[in-house]
Motif scaffolding. Structure first.
Motif, mmCIF file in Angstrom:
data_model
loop_
_atom_site.group_PDB
_atom_site.id
_atom_site.type_symbol
_atom_site.label_atom_id
_atom_site.label_comp_id
_atom_site.label_asym_id
_atom_site.label_seq_id
_atom_site.Cartn_x
_atom_site.Cartn_y
_atom_site.Cartn_z
ATOM 1 N N VAL A 238 0.840 -1.204 0.000
ATOM 2 C CA VAL A 238 0.000 0.000 0.000
ATOM 3 C C VAL A 238 0.871 1.248 0.000
ATOM 4 C CG1 VAL A 238 -1.792 1.299 1.224
ATOM 5 C CG2 VAL A 238 -1.883 -1.215 1.161
ATOM 6 N N SER A 239 1.704 1.404 1.008
ATOM 7 C CA SER A 239 2.577 2.586 1.055
ATOM 8 C C SER A 239 3.896 2.350 0.333
ATOM 9 C CB SER A 239 2.838 2.996 2.507
ATOM 10 O OG SER A 239 3.430 1.950 3.250
ATOM 11 N N TRP A 240 4.202 1.080 0.022
ATOM 12 C CA TRP A 240 5.400 0.734 -0.739
ATOM 13 C C TRP A 240 5.041 -0.389 -1.703
ATOM 14 C CZ3 TRP A 240 9.459 3.828 0.629
ATOM 15 C CH2 TRP A 240 9.416 4.409 1.900
ATOM 16 N N THR A 241 5.578 -0.336 -2.920
ATOM 17 C CA THR A 241 5.346 -1.415 -3.885
ATOM 18 C C THR A 241 6.568 -2.328 -4.014
ATOM 19 O OG1 THR A 241 6.124 -0.047 -5.744
ATOM 20 C CG2 THR A 241 3.767 0.035 -5.214
ATOM 21 N N PHE A 242 7.602 -2.033 -3.235
ATOM 22 C CA PHE A 242 8.873 -2.752 -3.334
ATOM 23 C C PHE A 242 8.697 -4.261 -3.199
ATOM 24 C CE2 PHE A 242 12.523 -4.660 -1.098
ATOM 25 C CZ PHE A 242 13.520 -4.428 -2.019
ATOM 26 N N TRP A 243 7.951 -4.710 -2.183
ATOM 27 C CA TRP A 243 7.838 -6.145 -1.930
ATOM 28 C C TRP A 243 6.961 -6.836 -2.964
ATOM 29 C CZ3 TRP A 243 11.536 -7.890 0.838
ATOM 30 C CH2 TRP A 243 12.097 -7.085 1.836
ATOM 31 N N ASP A 244 6.057 -6.109 -3.608
ATOM 32 C CA ASP A 244 5.305 -6.697 -4.718
ATOM 33 C C ASP A 244 6.239 -7.049 -5.870
ATOM 34 O OD1 ASP A 244 2.468 -6.897 -4.117
ATOM 35 O OD2 ASP A 244 2.471 -4.718 -3.950
ATOM 36 N N HIS A 245 7.245 -6.223 -6.078
ATOM 37 C CA HIS A 245 8.228 -6.521 -7.121
ATOM 38 C C HIS A 245 9.078 -7.728 -6.723
ATOM 39 C CE1 HIS A 245 7.171 -2.938 -9.315
ATOM 40 N NE2 HIS A 245 7.513 -2.140 -8.308
ATOM 41 N N ILE A 246 9.473 -7.792 -5.457
ATOM 42 C CA ILE A 246 10.313 -8.891 -4.983
ATOM 43 C C ILE A 246 9.576 -10.224 -5.071
ATOM 44 C CG2 ILE A 246 11.510 -9.854 -2.968
ATOM 45 C CD1 ILE A 246 12.943 -7.476 -4.271
ATOM 46 N N PHE A 247 8.305 -10.230 -4.644
ATOM 47 C CA PHE A 247 7.531 -11.481 -4.588
ATOM 48 C C PHE A 247 6.646 -11.700 -5.812
ATOM 49 C CE2 PHE A 247 8.254 -10.571 0.018
ATOM 50 C CZ PHE A 247 9.014 -11.704 0.289
ATOM 51 N N LYS A 248 6.868 -10.889 -6.849
ATOM 52 C CA LYS A 248 6.161 -11.060 -8.122
ATOM 53 C C LYS A 248 4.644 -11.012 -7.971
ATOM 54 C CE LYS A 248 10.229 -11.877 -9.894
ATOM 55 N NZ LYS A 248 10.962 -10.828 -10.657
ATOM 56 N N SER A 249 4.164 -10.124 -7.118
ATOM 57 C CA SER A 249 2.716 -9.996 -6.924
ATOM 58 C C SER A 249 2.199 -8.643 -7.399
ATOM 59 C CB SER A 249 2.355 -10.184 -5.441
ATOM 60 O OG SER A 249 3.072 -9.259 -4.633
ATOM 61 N N GLY A 250 3.015 -7.952 -8.215
ATOM 62 C CA GLY A 250 2.585 -6.669 -8.764
ATOM 63 C C GLY A 250 1.786 -6.850 -10.046
ATOM 64 N N PHE A 251 1.470 -5.729 -10.677
ATOM 65 C CA PHE A 251 0.689 -5.749 -11.910
ATOM 66 C C PHE A 251 1.611 -5.567 -13.105
ATOM 67 C CE2 PHE A 251 -2.112 -4.235 -8.541
ATOM 68 C CZ PHE A 251 -3.190 -5.098 -8.679
ATOM 69 N N ASP A 252 1.303 -6.267 -14.169
ATOM 70 C CA ASP A 252 2.112 -6.168 -15.388
ATOM 71 C C ASP A 252 1.994 -4.765 -15.971
ATOM 72 O OD1 ASP A 252 2.820 -8.829 -15.147
ATOM 73 O OD2 ASP A 252 1.109 -9.502 -16.370
ATOM 74 N N LYS A 253 3.134 -4.239 -16.413
ATOM 75 C CA LYS A 253 3.113 -2.927 -17.067
ATOM 76 C C LYS A 253 2.557 -3.056 -18.469
ATOM 77 C CE LYS A 253 7.049 -1.006 -14.493
ATOM 78 N NZ LYS A 253 8.392 -0.401 -14.613
ATOM 79 N N LYS A 254 1.693 -2.104 -18.816
ATOM 80 C CA LYS A 254 1.100 -2.114 -20.165
ATOM 81 C C LYS A 254 1.491 -0.844 -20.913
ATOM 82 C CE LYS A 254 -2.843 -5.001 -18.852
ATOM 83 N NZ LYS A 254 -4.313 -5.096 -18.818
#
Length: 206
Positions: free
Chosen positions: A190-206
């Motif tokens: 929520v306040s950081w997206t860093f761990w979403d990148h580490i654990f591959k749980s972010g959204f694909d860039k379009k």
């Protein structure tokens, strides 16, 4: 994926028949600041004035506390707030803690954690860290951890109610709105997206 109910109303559903319990489930966004800033100030005083901790030592443990908060935020959101039990009573607890926010994301009084829930959680973390960490270092560490928590609460409120035009904050808001309106199984930061990148749980860039 399956689309769940999402209300556009700024109000929310009633969760408790009892008026007192219902009041405990709602809170203004600034209440955590009133509750925890004095606590953080006390921890600063305890470490720097009473214990005469060197500023370099304090800063190191403080920054470590902030960093540990970021992974704690991610893990809590992903594995606790989004854990959906099969039993009926478990489903009710899940709805109270987080499900209601996903159903009514625009309710301003259910965007930050109420003290009735955050205080017991904060005490649990404090005693855990006090047990794990070297003597007296819990003061700077926990002050950093709590600063991280307050940052999270204030950012979460802003992401739902502020209009960002460009830059970091606009991207962060887009990340969180995708979590709400596109796929709630991604975007747990929520306040950081860093761990979403580490654990591959972010959204694909379009």
């Amino acid at each position: 994926m399956k689309k769940n109910f999402i209300s556009n109303s700024t109000a929310s559903v009633r969760m408790f028949k009892n008026d007192f319990l219902e009041s405990l489930s709602k809170v203004r966004f600034y209440v955590p600041l009133i509750v925890y800033l004095p606590v953080i100030g006390y921890l600063f005083w305890k470490a720097i004035i009473e214990m005469q901790m060197p500023v370099s030592t304090f800063t190191g443990w403080f920054l470590l506390g902030v960093g540990i908060w970021t992974i704690t935020e991610y893990l809590l959101h992903r594995y606790v707030f989004h854990f959906e039990p099969d039993v009926e009573w478990g489903k009710k607890i899940h709805f109270i803690f987080h499900g209601v926010h996903h159903d009514y994301p625009n309710d301003a009084k259910r965007l930050v954690m109420p003290p009735s829930a955050s205080i017991p959680m904060a005490l649990g973390f404090y005693f855990l860290f006090d047990w794990l960490l070297p003597e007296t270092t819990v003061y700077p560490f926990f002050s950093g951890f709590m600063i991280g928590y307050l940052f999270y609460d204030m950012v979460h409120y802003a992401l739902h109610h502020a209009n960002f035009k460009s830059g970091f904050w606009k991207k962060l808001k887009q990340h969180h709105m995708l979590h709400h309106y596109s796929d709630s199984t991604k975007g747990y930061g929520v306040s950081w997206t860093f761990w979403d990148h580490i654990f591959k749980s972010g959204f694909d860039k379009k």
